[in-house]
Design a protein around this motif. Structure first.
Motif, PDB file in Angstrom:
ATOM      1  N   ASP A 146       0.801  -1.226   0.000  1.00  0.00           N
ATOM      2  CA  ASP A 146       0.000   0.000   0.000  1.00  0.00           C
ATOM      3  C   ASP A 146       0.834   1.277   0.000  1.00  0.00           C
ATOM      4  O   ASP A 146       0.321   2.352   0.318  1.00  0.00           O
ATOM      5  CB  ASP A 146      -0.977   0.007   1.181  1.00  0.00           C
ATOM      6  N   VAL A 147       2.120   1.185  -0.356  1.00  0.00           N
ATOM      7  CA  VAL A 147       2.935   2.394  -0.453  1.00  0.00           C
ATOM      8  C   VAL A 147       3.064   2.804  -1.914  1.00  0.00           C
ATOM      9  O   VAL A 147       2.973   1.971  -2.821  1.00  0.00           O
ATOM     10  CB  VAL A 147       4.338   2.195   0.173  1.00  0.00           C
ATOM     11  N   GLY A 148       3.289   4.086  -2.154  1.00  0.00           N
ATOM     12  CA  GLY A 148       3.390   4.614  -3.506  1.00  0.00           C
ATOM     13  C   GLY A 148       4.700   4.249  -4.174  1.00  0.00           C
ATOM     14  O   GLY A 148       5.640   3.761  -3.541  1.00  0.00           O
ATOM     15  N   ARG A 149       4.772   4.527  -5.487  1.00  0.00           N
ATOM     16  CA  ARG A 149       5.920   4.101  -6.278  1.00  0.00           C
ATOM     17  C   ARG A 149       7.219   4.730  -5.800  1.00  0.00           C
ATOM     18  O   ARG A 149       8.280   4.093  -5.852  1.00  0.00           O
ATOM     19  CB  ARG A 149       5.690   4.402  -7.751  1.00  0.00           C
ATOM     20  N   PHE A 150       7.170   5.975  -5.309  1.00  0.00           N
ATOM     21  CA  PHE A 150       8.409   6.618  -4.880  1.00  0.00           C
ATOM     22  C   PHE A 150       8.841   6.109  -3.506  1.00  0.00           C
ATOM     23  O   PHE A 150      10.029   5.992  -3.222  1.00  0.00           O
ATOM     24  CB  PHE A 150       8.237   8.138  -4.874  1.00  0.00           C
ATOM     25  N   GLU A 151       7.872   5.767  -2.677  1.00  0.00           N
ATOM     26  CA  GLU A 151       8.204   5.221  -1.359  1.00  0.00           C
ATOM     27  C   GLU A 151       8.828   3.833  -1.488  1.00  0.00           C
ATOM     28  O   GLU A 151       9.625   3.419  -0.643  1.00  0.00           O
ATOM     29  CB  GLU A 151       6.946   5.171  -0.488  1.00  0.00           C
ATOM     30  N   VAL A 152       8.481   3.128  -2.554  1.00  0.00           N
ATOM     31  CA  VAL A 152       9.074   1.810  -2.792  1.00  0.00           C
ATOM     32  C   VAL A 152      10.594   1.910  -2.867  1.00  0.00           C
ATOM     33  O   VAL A 152      11.319   0.996  -2.434  1.00  0.00           O
ATOM     34  CB  VAL A 152       8.508   1.208  -4.097  1.00  0.00           C
ATOM     35  N   MET A 153      11.096   3.023  -3.405  1.00  0.00           N
ATOM     36  CA  MET A 153      12.531   3.172  -3.625  1.00  0.00           C
ATOM     37  C   MET A 153      13.347   2.995  -2.349  1.00  0.00           C
ATOM     38  O   MET A 153      14.469   2.482  -2.379  1.00  0.00           O
ATOM     39  CB  MET A 153      12.831   4.548  -4.233  1.00  0.00           C
ATOM     40  N   LYS A 154      12.791   3.388  -1.217  1.00  0.00           N
ATOM     41  CA  LYS A 154      13.576   3.316   0.018  1.00  0.00           C
ATOM     42  C   LYS A 154      13.781   1.882   0.493  1.00  0.00           C
ATOM     43  O   LYS A 154      14.605   1.625   1.373  1.00  0.00           O
ATOM     44  CB  LYS A 154      12.900   4.139   1.115  1.00  0.00           C
ATOM     45  N   TYR A 155      13.041   0.960  -0.098  1.00  0.00           N
ATOM     46  CA  TYR A 155      13.177  -0.444   0.302  1.00  0.00           C
ATOM     47  C   TYR A 155      14.109  -1.238  -0.608  1.00  0.00           C
ATOM     48  O   TYR A 155      14.448  -2.381  -0.292  1.00  0.00           O
ATOM     49  CB  TYR A 155      11.805  -1.117   0.292  1.00  0.00           C
ATOM     50  N   LEU A 156      14.518  -0.668  -1.720  1.00  0.00           N
ATOM     51  CA  LEU A 156      15.310  -1.413  -2.697  1.00  0.00           C
ATOM     52  C   LEU A 156      16.809  -1.240  -2.454  1.00  0.00           C
ATOM     53  O   LEU A 156      17.272  -0.176  -2.054  1.00  0.00           O
ATOM     54  CB  LEU A 156      14.977  -0.947  -4.114  1.00  0.00           C
ATOM     55  N   LYS A 157      17.553  -2.302  -2.723  1.00  0.00           N
ATOM     56  CA  LYS A 157      19.006  -2.243  -2.725  1.00  0.00           C
ATOM     57  C   LYS A 157      19.439  -2.087  -4.187  1.00  0.00           C
ATOM     58  O   LYS A 157      19.323  -3.013  -4.978  1.00  0.00           O
ATOM     59  CB  LYS A 157      19.607  -3.505  -2.118  1.00  0.00           C
ATOM     60  N   PHE A 158      19.938  -0.922  -4.530  1.00  0.00           N
ATOM     61  CA  PHE A 158      20.128  -0.598  -5.937  1.00  0.00           C
ATOM     62  C   PHE A 158      21.319  -1.312  -6.570  1.00  0.00           C
ATOM     63  O   PHE A 158      21.424  -1.373  -7.794  1.00  0.00           O
ATOM     64  CB  PHE A 158      20.245   0.914  -6.106  1.00  0.00           C
ATOM     65  N   GLY A 159      22.205  -1.873  -5.775  1.00  0.00           N
ATOM     66  CA  GLY A 159      23.313  -2.626  -6.334  1.00  0.00           C
ATOM     67  C   GLY A 159      22.880  -3.866  -7.091  1.00  0.00           C
ATOM     68  O   GLY A 159      23.623  -4.401  -7.922  1.00  0.00           O
ATOM     69  N   TRP A 160      21.659  -4.311  -6.819  1.00  0.00           N
ATOM     70  CA  TRP A 160      21.121  -5.497  -7.477  1.00  0.00           C
ATOM     71  C   TRP A 160      20.864  -5.256  -8.961  1.00  0.00           C
ATOM     72  O   TRP A 160      21.083  -6.142  -9.791  1.00  0.00           O
ATOM     73  CB  TRP A 160      19.835  -5.898  -6.769  1.00  0.00           C
ATOM     74  N   PHE A 161      20.425  -4.063  -9.311  1.00  0.00           N
ATOM     75  CA  PHE A 161      19.920  -3.807 -10.656  1.00  0.00           C
ATOM     76  C   PHE A 161      20.998  -3.833 -11.741  1.00  0.00           C
ATOM     77  O   PHE A 161      20.752  -4.383 -12.831  1.00  0.00           O
ATOM     78  CB  PHE A 161      19.133  -2.505 -10.673  1.00  0.00           C
ATOM     79  N   PRO A 162      22.195  -3.276 -11.511  1.00  0.00           N
ATOM     80  CA  PRO A 162      23.221  -3.413 -12.552  1.00  0.00           C
ATOM     81  C   PRO A 162      23.596  -4.869 -12.823  1.00  0.00           C
ATOM     82  O   PRO A 162      23.876  -5.239 -13.973  1.00  0.00           O
ATOM     83  CB  PRO A 162      24.411  -2.633 -11.964  1.00  0.00           C
ATOM     84  N   LYS A 163      23.582  -5.696 -11.780  1.00  0.00           N
ATOM     85  CA  LYS A 163      23.885  -7.118 -11.972  1.00  0.00           C
ATOM     86  C   LYS A 163      22.816  -7.775 -12.847  1.00  0.00           C
ATOM     87  O   LYS A 163      23.128  -8.575 -13.734  1.00  0.00           O
ATOM     88  CB  LYS A 163      23.961  -7.822 -10.620  1.00  0.00           C
TER      89      LYS A 163
END
Length: 294
Positions: A146-163
């Protein structure tokens, strides 16, 4: 392998499989995560649940496996979808309603609902939208739906995405299995040894059922950001939330915040666990499930 059967939500066909005694076991609906087919719920885990008295139903989310596929008119990317720049082909509530359609198909008025990763959010959505259909909620390594798309960002570990970006879809069965194994190894983390035989078999079965379409990942991400999901504060079902502190993709606070938003929810952190459910924690997870399921 269990027999594949089909439920329907309007024009959408949903493939599902069952384990155990549907009439007499404790009903448990399993919802898998983003772009992963239901076979990634290990057969051994499903059988272990049956031995504990559960009747288990797992299904392919729409746009995955043997369920109805959709199409994208243009080339997209996951970031654009995550930020709301993609026109959704369907909504999060459509995917929530798919779970209800599967329950209807097997004759369950209510069930215990367990979801992993994106499936955790869908399980939360069922519990929030359909309290009368939800006996308990088990949310595994997910984030609040129930959180918005921008609030989702605080839960992600961004190092995962380049891999992930470096892993291109395979051009044939062997190369696609190699890609899927690379993904699951990264998700598994480094503490628990991955069951390579199971992972290889699951990747092969997935490919043989339906080769992966990268655009379905983007469509499911876009769906997560569309439609209104009731607040998790409205969830009344007994709730277990768990996650691993070695998850390479989602921060531990995602699980912590999920539990905080649901009155009376229990949160459990498993040391060394990644974004996969290792065999070593099955017994403890099932023990905790037994405390809240009916």
């Amino acid at each position: 392998m269990p027999e594949v059967q089909y439920a329907h939500n309007g024009d959408v066909q949903l493939a599902y499989e069952t384990f155990g005694d549907l009439a007499n076991g404790k009903p448990l609906l399993l919802i898998m995560g983003l772009d992963f087919q239901m076979v990634w719920w290990p057969d051994d885990f499903c059988q272990r649940l049956v031995e504990d008295g559960y009747a288990v139903v797992r299904y392919d989310n729409r746009d995955t496996g043997l369920s109805t596929k959709f199409d994208s008119d243009r080339k997209e990317n996951a970031w654009r979808a995550l930020l709301g720049g993609t026109t959704p082909a369907y909504s999060a509530m459509d995917m929530v309603d798919d779970g209800i359609a599967v329950m209807d198909a097997v004759g369950w008025q209510s069930a215990n609902i367990m979801g992993a990763s994106m499936g955790a959010g869908l399980a939360q959505g069922i519990a929030a939208q359909y309290p009368d259909r939800t006996r308990s909620l088990i949310s595994a390594y997910g984030m609040p739906i129930d959180v918005g798309r921008f609030e989702v960002m605080k839960y992600l570990k961004f190092g995962w995405f380049p891999k992930m970006a470096r892993l291109k879809p395979g051009k044939d069965r062997d190369s696609e299995i190699h890609v899927m194994l690379s993904i699951i190894r990264m998700l598994n983390g480094s503490t628990y040894e991955l069951d390579e035989q199971w992972a290889t078999e699951a990747a092969g079965i997935s490919y043989d059922r339906s080769p992966r379409d990268p655009k379905s990942t983007q469509r499911q991400v876009a769906a997560r950001n569309s439609g209104e999901i009731p607040s998790l504060s409205s969830v009344t079902a007994p709730t277990l939330v768990f996650a691993g502190d070695a998850d390479p993709m989602i921060k531990l606070r995602a699980g912590e915040d999920t539990a905080k938003r649901i009155k009376g929810a229990q949160f459990v952190s498993y040391p060394g666990m990644g974004h996969v459910l290792p065999r070593e924690v099955w017994d403890d997870v099932i023990f905790r499930m037994d405390q809240i399921t009916s």
